[in-house]
Design a protein around this motif. Structure first.
Motif, PDB file in Angstrom:
ATOM      1  N   GLY B 181      14.320  54.553  15.443  1.00 26.34           N
ATOM      2  CA  GLY B 181      15.453  54.181  16.301  1.00 26.34           C
ATOM      3  C   GLY B 181      15.577  52.678  16.417  1.00 26.34           C
ATOM      4  O   GLY B 181      14.959  51.925  15.663  1.00 26.34           O
ATOM      5  N   TYR B 189      17.553  48.476  13.597  1.00 29.51           N
ATOM      6  CA  TYR B 189      17.321  49.904  13.332  1.00 29.51           C
ATOM      7  C   TYR B 189      16.111  50.100  12.434  1.00 29.51           C
ATOM      8  O   TYR B 189      16.045  49.527  11.344  1.00 29.51           O
ATOM      9  CB  TYR B 189      18.562  50.533  12.681  1.00 29.51           C
ATOM     10  N   GLY B 200      16.619  57.204  18.475  1.00 27.96           N
ATOM     11  CA  GLY B 200      15.215  57.590  18.407  1.00 27.96           C
ATOM     12  C   GLY B 200      15.052  59.092  18.440  1.00 27.96           C
ATOM     13  O   GLY B 200      16.003  59.843  18.679  1.00 27.96           O
TER      14      GLY B 200
END
Lengths: 155, 499
Positions: B181, B189, B200
């Protein structure tokens, strides 16, 4: 003795699998994390920890492979329940595929019915009756009592 | 201290909160009775429900399931020789022989009463320790937190059952899953293979997969011996004689102390506490030959230990925000999902939540003692439900629970993936619990480690020059040394055994 050798070969491969899968996971992680900016030690980038973790997993995986190969007398792999694995997985997968398309009630019904098949003694008629009752209660609990914002049927 | 506790009581005694406290301990006891469904599974199942409640009631509910299951676990152990929870394995040793010699009622009463005393001692220590611990914890800066998390993760992998290196690898795997995430500091990212993963991996998916789905796969096609007991308990054989009662005082006290101690340590929990208490009781006993044949002190000591431990386990969780085991990690995760960051600020900023939860343990233990014996017929009835009738419903509850959390099909698919992973892991002797601990503590570790490096200009010596941090480092070094020492001495022993 020949029999034994054959068995040893197979169990060596078996023992390699445990750490091996973990090693692959670590290497795949490193492969992706390698491109992330690392930064410096006092201004760490988002890549620093992922790379450290990837290296750590790979090192631990190698250690586990070495330990597993050196200790041949460890207990065997637990027995696989293929029937359970296949039908429970199928039940959840069916739910995931259907819930957006067909709504909650049909996907609950199928998830219950398919997961019952994981039991060796499952029979068609009791399965259908049980699935219907469970779906009715599920509908009452999730949609009537809790009021979850999920459509009951396809639109 | 008393004022704060009374404040907590005033929170719990509100009717709606009280209903959730009752519901939590009742459900916990029920879950503990049912073999094959553990507290961790039940808490993962109820995680989505807590999003509809406020933080205090969800904490009270989830915690109630945890310590309630410690009571329930002893019932299946005594009546059927089936431990409902890991910590009631030793309860079988003395409890089942008692049941076989038609003293099941007595065994159940002694177990419930010892559990109650143990739980109350644990709550008392929690109340006493809360303020001093919070004062210490408020001195914690980023380096202390980073080291505390490392100590906790090491302890969890070194002390638990099974291979230490395997558990540690699973902790690291959990940290890796926690990295998926957007990075908390930069928003970068990481490992976002699908756009749905940008937020996530959901704790709900991970916990339900590893502990819910994998257990169902394992148990669905397994036959369980249908030896549900037919027993009639009259109130007369439930109450111990005066002589028996007197012989139980010291064991319960010893068990409660051992339990309180091991519960508060990171990495150890109710299961280890109950084993230690049993071993200790056997050593202290003047008649060790009676153990294993239905000896009441051998039943009382571990029962009080596991309940004391399940209460003092909340000391690090509530004051430091660092969970000691996987169940606590789930509870911390539930708090975070409710928008509350557990830690020393919790007591200062939200005293009604903090003390309300603690007071709920006090009330919950009383409820558990009161419902335990009168409902024994119901628990026996529950033991007759075959798992085959139960698991399809759990499958649906997992599916709907995960899906409704974020209305996300990806989460359901991830749950399935983690379920299969958890199943295979157990088959290959990898424990799933450390994964969850690493997952919850990983972000905390990364955040505090990076902040330390930023604040102290990348100087690692800060970890040993700050006193509290130095103690934590020493603890971690000791644990690693202990692990190496014990594995080397084990190998020597096995070498000697084979040659």
């Amino acid at each position: 003795m020949a029999e034994f050798d054959d068995q040893t070969d197979q169990s060596t491969v078996n023992r390699l699998v445990r750490g091996g899968v973990l090693l692959i996971a670590g290497l795949v992680m490193l492969f992706f994390a390698w491109g992330y900016p690392t930064g410096t030690i006092n201004q760490m980038g988002p890549g620093f920890i992922p790379q450290t973790v990837g290296v750590l997993i790979s090192v631990l995986a190698v250690a586990i492979i070495v330990i597993d190969l050196r200790n041949p007398e460890q207990e065997d792999v637990g027995q696989m329940h293929w029937r359970g694995l296949i039908f429970i997985s199928a039940a959840i997968a069916i739910f995931a595929i259907l819930v957006d398309v067909a709504g909650l009630v049909p996907s609950m019904f199928l998830a219950v019915a398919v997961s019952i098949c994981a039991d060796d003694d499952a029979r068609p008629i009791p399965t259908l009756i049980y699935a219907s009752i469970a779906t009715l209660f599920g509908w009452l609990l999730f949609l009537v009592a809790l009021g979850l914002p999920i459509p009951a049927f396809w639109r | 201290m008393l004022d704060q506790f009374l404040l907590g009581l005033s929170v719990v005694l509100q009717p709606t909160v009280l209903i959730y406290a009752f519901f939590g301990v009742f459900l916990g006891q029920l879950i503990g009775v049912l073999p094959g469904v553990g507290a961790i599974t039940a808490i993962s199942l109820l995680l989505p429900v807590t999003f509809y409640l406020d933080a205090t009631t969800s904490m009270i509910l989830l915690a109630g399931i945890y310590y309630g299951s410690q009571y329930g676990g002893s019932i299946a152990s005594i009546l059927m020789n089936l431990p409902g929870t890991p910590s009631s394995v030793v309860t079988c040793l003395e409890g089942y022989p008692l049941a076989q010699s038609n003293r099941a009622g007595l065994a159940l009463f002694v177990a419930a009463f010892s559990s109650f005393v143990g739980g109350m001692v644990g709550v008392a220590i929690l109340v006493l320790a809360a303020i001093p611990m919070t004062i210490i914890a408020l001195k914690f800066g980023a380096p202390e937190y980073a080291m505390l998390v490392i100590l906790g993760l090491l302890a969890a992998s070194m002390i638990g059952t099974g291979s230490q290196i395997r558990s540690f690898a699973m902790v690291v795997l959990g940290i890796a899953l926690g990295l998926v995430g957007a990075d908390a500091t930069t928003g970068y990212y990481r490992f976002v293979a699908l756009p749905e993963l940008a937020d996530g991996i959901s704790l709900v998916s991970l916990a339900m997969g590893l502990f819910g789905v994998s257990e169902i796969i394992r148990n669905a096609s397994k036959r369980r011996p249908a030896n549900a007991p037919h027993l009639s308990i009259s109130m007369r054989d439930v109450i111990p004689t005066r002589e028996q009662a007197r012989s139980l005082g010291m064991p319960i006290l010893r068990g409660s102390s051992i339990g309180s101690f091991f519960g508060a340590l990171p990495g150890t929990g109710a299961a280890i506490a109950s084993f230690m208490a049993y071993a200790m009781e056997r050593r202290f006993s003047r008649s060790p030959e009676k153990f294993g044949k239905g000896h009441l002190p051998g039943l009382a000591a571990p029962e009080s230990a596991n309940n004391a431990a399940s209460q003092t386990g909340f000391i690090p969780t509530l004051t430091l925000g660092v969970p000691g085991d996987a169940v606590m990690a789930l509870i911390v995760g539930a708090l975070i999902l409710n928008g509350i960051i557990p830690g020393p600020r919790l007591m200062v900023d939200q005293p009604d939540l903090f003390w309300g939860v603690i007071a709920s343990f006090f009330v919950g233990n009383i409820i558990l003692l009161l419902i335990n014996i009168p409902l024994i017929k119901l628990w026996v009835l529950l033991l007759r439900i075959p798992y085959q009738k139960l698991y399809p419903i759990i499958v649906v509850m997992i599916c709907v629970g995960v899906y409704s959390h974020r209305t996300s099909v990806t989460d359901v698919v991830l749950t399935l993936a983690f379920g299969i992973l958890g199943y295979l892991m157990k088959n290959y002797r990898f424990e799933p619990a450390p994964v969850l601990l690493g997952f919850v503590l990983g972000p905390l570790l990364e955040d505090n480690f990076r902040r330390t490096m930023l604040l102290y200009g990348g100087d690692f010596s800060v970890f040993v020059t700050r006193p509290i941090s130095a103690v934590l480092v020493a603890g971690s070094v000791f644990l690693i040394g202990f692990a190496i020492f014990s594995s080397v001495s084990n190998r020597n022993k096995s070498n000697r055994a084979t040659t």
